[in-house]
Scaffold this motif. Structure first.
Motif, PDB file in Angstrom:
ATOM      1  N   PRO A   1      10.009   7.327  -9.785  1.00 21.75           N
ATOM      2  CA  PRO A   1      10.227   5.973 -10.303  1.00 21.75           C
ATOM      3  C   PRO A   1      10.671   5.022  -9.206  1.00 21.75           C
ATOM      4  CG  PRO A   1      11.999   7.445 -10.987  1.00 21.75           C
ATOM      5  CD  PRO A   1      10.974   8.286 -10.295  1.00 21.75           C
TER       6      PRO A   1
ATOM      7  N   ASP B   1       0.549   8.124  -1.873  1.00 17.51           N
ATOM      8  CA  ASP B   1       0.263   7.487  -3.153  1.00 17.51           C
ATOM      9  C   ASP B   1       0.641   8.372  -4.337  1.00 17.51           C
ATOM     10  OD1 ASP B   1      -1.802   9.098  -2.272  1.00 17.51           O
ATOM     11  OD2 ASP B   1      -3.402   7.738  -2.870  1.00 17.51           O
ATOM     12  N   ARG B   2       0.403   9.674  -4.271  1.00 11.04           N
ATOM     13  CA  ARG B   2       0.801  10.580  -5.364  1.00 11.04           C
ATOM     14  C   ARG B   2       2.313  10.655  -5.491  1.00 11.04           C
ATOM     15  NH1 ARG B   2      -2.421  15.720  -4.159  1.00 11.04           N
ATOM     16  NH2 ARG B   2      -0.308  16.496  -4.085  1.00 11.04           N
ATOM     17  N   GLU B   3       3.008  10.710  -4.360  1.00 13.80           N
ATOM     18  CA  GLU B   3       4.459  10.782  -4.388  1.00 13.80           C
ATOM     19  C   GLU B   3       5.057   9.513  -4.999  1.00 13.80           C
ATOM     20  OE1 GLU B   3       2.587  11.797  -1.945  1.00 13.80           O
ATOM     21  OE2 GLU B   3       3.293  13.768  -1.327  1.00 13.80           O
ATOM     22  N   LEU B   4       4.469   8.354  -4.675  1.00 16.56           N
ATOM     23  CA  LEU B   4       4.967   7.094  -5.221  1.00 16.56           C
ATOM     24  C   LEU B   4       4.724   7.005  -6.720  1.00 16.56           C
ATOM     25  CD1 LEU B   4       3.996   4.585  -2.417  1.00 16.56           C
ATOM     26  CD2 LEU B   4       6.263   5.435  -2.990  1.00 16.56           C
ATOM     27  N   ASP B   5       3.603   7.583  -7.200  1.00 18.35           N
ATOM     28  CA  ASP B   5       3.322   7.600  -8.635  1.00 18.35           C
ATOM     29  C   ASP B   5       4.299   8.505  -9.379  1.00 18.35           C
ATOM     30  OD1 ASP B   5       1.214   5.870  -8.334  1.00 18.35           O
ATOM     31  OD2 ASP B   5      -0.310   7.443  -8.319  1.00 18.35           O
ATOM     32  N   ALA B   6       4.719   9.600  -8.746  1.00 17.60           N
ATOM     33  CA  ALA B   6       5.569  10.588  -9.410  1.00 17.60           C
ATOM     34  C   ALA B   6       7.048  10.205  -9.404  1.00 17.60           C
ATOM     35  CB  ALA B   6       5.399  11.950  -8.734  1.00 17.60           C
TER      36      ALA B   6
ATOM     37  N   ALA C   1      10.813   7.856  -2.531  1.00 17.29           N
ATOM     38  CA  ALA C   1       9.766   8.853  -2.310  1.00 17.29           C
ATOM     39  C   ALA C   1       9.531   9.107  -0.823  1.00 17.29           C
ATOM     40  CB  ALA C   1       8.461   8.417  -2.975  1.00 17.29           C
TER      41      ALA C   1
ATOM     42  N   GLU D   1       0.852  -1.187   0.000  1.00 18.80           N
ATOM     43  CA  GLU D   1       0.000   0.000   0.000  1.00 18.80           C
ATOM     44  C   GLU D   1       0.882   1.229   0.000  1.00 18.80           C
ATOM     45  OE1 GLU D   1      -2.482   0.215   3.405  1.00 18.80           O
ATOM     46  OE2 GLU D   1      -3.541  -1.624   2.952  1.00 18.80           O
ATOM     47  N   ALA D   2       0.295   2.342  -0.410  1.00 20.46           N
ATOM     48  CA  ALA D   2       1.022   3.602  -0.280  1.00 20.46           C
ATOM     49  C   ALA D   2       1.173   3.884   1.207  1.00 20.46           C
ATOM     50  CB  ALA D   2       0.261   4.723  -0.963  1.00 20.46           C
TER      51      ALA D   2
END
Length: 121
Positions: A43, A36-41, A48, A20-21
């Motif tokens: 690589p 979750d946004r930081e993990l998406d942004a 992150a 999970e994030a």
């Protein structure tokens, strides 16, 4: 998110479908953040969680809950830095000592101190 014995930030959250994030909390700010946004942004391998902790400290002057940095300080000049894990802290201390011939203090999150000198190289 938690810090292990070395002070490194780790993600302790795992769900049935995979990781999970992580959620980062700060009692001083009385807030929690889902990354979750930081993990998406960022690589994979982009750290992150660590980057969030560093950014939080840069903006607020303190780290999120459970995060304590490694601190390295030169005894002769105003150079110094904080790191969230041991390896980059020791690398900075060794490089600074080698290039300047200055003694550098390395402080672990546990309060244990060490000294790096050019002779250690």
């Amino acid at each position: 998110m938690s810090a292990d014995r070395s002070g490194a930030v780790t993600d302790d959250s795992v769900s049935d479908g995979g990781p999970e994030a992580p959620t980062v909390s700060c009692a001083r700010c009385d807030r929690e953040w889902d990354l979750d946004r930081e993990l998406d942004a960022v690589p994979p391998g982009g750290h992150a969680i660590e980057q969030f902790a560093l950014d939080h400290e840069r903006h607020t002057g303190h780290y999120p809950d459970g995060v304590r940095p490694w601190t390295v300080r030169c005894r002769r000049c105003p150079d110094g830095e904080r790191f969230l894990s041991e390896r980059p802290a020791r690398r900075w201390a060794q490089t600074h000592a080698r290039h300047t011939r200055h003694t550098v203090d390395v402080e672990a999150p546990t309060g244990d101190d060490d000294v790096v000198t050019a002779a250690d190289e």
